[in-house]
Design a protein around this motif. Sequence first.
Motif, mmCIF file in Angstrom:
data_model
loop_
_atom_site.group_PDB
_atom_site.id
_atom_site.type_symbol
_atom_site.label_atom_id
_atom_site.label_comp_id
_atom_site.label_asym_id
_atom_site.label_seq_id
_atom_site.Cartn_x
_atom_site.Cartn_y
_atom_site.Cartn_z
ATOM 1 N N THR B 41 -6.813 -7.755 -7.622
ATOM 2 C CA THR B 41 -5.797 -7.995 -8.445
ATOM 3 C C THR B 41 -4.362 -8.056 -7.620
ATOM 4 O O THR B 41 -4.000 -7.190 -7.048
ATOM 5 N N LYS B 42 -3.740 -8.952 -7.743
ATOM 6 C CA LYS B 42 -2.360 -9.275 -6.961
ATOM 7 C C LYS B 42 -1.401 -8.320 -7.371
ATOM 8 O O LYS B 42 -0.778 -7.515 -6.191
ATOM 9 N N ARG B 43 -0.972 -7.911 -8.398
ATOM 10 C CA ARG B 43 -0.390 -6.716 -8.766
ATOM 11 C C ARG B 43 -0.449 -5.507 -8.431
ATOM 12 O O ARG B 43 0.382 -4.815 -7.750
ATOM 13 N N LYS B 45 -2.674 -4.976 -5.825
ATOM 14 C CA LYS B 45 -2.449 -4.906 -4.317
ATOM 15 C C LYS B 45 -1.172 -4.525 -4.170
ATOM 16 O O LYS B 45 -0.722 -3.783 -3.088
ATOM 17 N N ASN B 46 0.024 -5.430 -4.596
ATOM 18 C CA ASN B 46 1.375 -5.094 -4.333
ATOM 19 C C ASN B 46 1.657 -3.485 -4.518
ATOM 20 O O ASN B 46 2.467 -2.822 -3.882
#
Lengths: 175, 273
Positions: B41-43, B45-46
């Motif tokens: 998941t991108k968020r 990961k951020n």
Amino acid sequence: MRKINTPLDLNKIKSLKAGEELLLSGTIYTARDQAHKRMVEAIKKGTHLPVELKNAVIYYCGPTQRPKGRIIGSCGPTTSSRMDAFTPLLLVKGLKAMIGKGKRSQEVKNAIKKHKGIYFVTYAGCGALLAGYVKKVQTVAYGDIGPEAILKLEVKDFPLIVAIDANGGSIYGKD
Amino acid sequence: MRRISALEIKKAAAELARRANFLLRRDVLAALYRAYVTEKTKRAKNILKAILDNAAIAEKEKLAICQDTGMPVVFAQVGQEVSISGDLKAAINKGVEEGYKKYCLRNSILGDPLARGKSGFSPCLIHADIVKGNKIKLTLLPKGFGCENKSQSKMFRPTADIEEVKEFIIKAVKSAGPDACPPYVVGVGIGGTADYSALLAKKALLRKISGKGSVLERELLKRINKTGIGPMGLGGANTALAVRIEKYPTHIAGLPVSVNISCHALRSASVVL
């Protein structure tokens, strides 16, 4: 990424959606458990409030001691739900935005929607990282309770995620 | 008898305050890095990237990893062949207090839990144990209260099914949800008495999380990560980094179980004197 500044543009606040990421620059006030209790007591007694709540941004934060040569110590968000009991009254008195971590109660969600406020979260457990976005610090009130004092912070591009928007939309879903 | 002076203990305790609060445990750092690499998941990961950046900044700039520098919990394993010149507990308290002051950590401790009022740096919570040998091992675990507030204990029936225990542990994590800084490390104490199971749950957080863990620990981790709570509670595959379980014999009439959740900033440091 969208940017917002203080004083808050109320139309812009209304247009923000839960889940949106943005950067905040301007003035925010730290306040956590005891500061909330004191502010609400002051409102109920009708005595003077140490901060102007109208359109204010409150950051649920109690920093560490300030290391020598630094603006501020580690300063991440604390758990927002502990402030839930005090929040609706502060919103009535003009508070517009809150920054913290974690979920809010249904009462707070309703009050945010009613008063067109907003609740943001920021990187939780990242106090050293967030210290870098604070450019100026001034103690405003309640210095006697140390880390729970109200501090006025000038921040630049402070990272936020909209958790509850002015229409009651929540990043945590419908629960 | 080997003599260890209170002064030496005090100095060591102050140094633990620095190490525990500025340097994230290497096993925790490795687990966070692994989570960052594997997270899809991108968020999420951020967020994991921000957590790793935070640890690097804390170490480099000598800032507390988290502003909540916790209630300092100290585990003292005192060898029975050691003779201490001076007051052991006073030395630990003084040392931790000096360290917290020197390194600008947070004065989060209230003298009276009901009167509240002005906060200070001490006392610590000291768990002293007598062990074999002629050394003293001190471990400092600064326990933040965002996650400590999510602790849970339950006295199960002795005939309870193990599935009930598992569900209780998973439910405790779900009820912590996004509030206590996930991805978590979940400490579990099973057995003993009500109070002892809670202590075991806390001690479980001292175990390294680099190993694979037991079958039960692995099963619980898998099920906890299936909740999808994710970093900061905003979704993702990493709700917990590890589950660690400590057990102790118990009574025929009971089955005490406690859960002590740690935020992703699981901090501790040890020294042997």
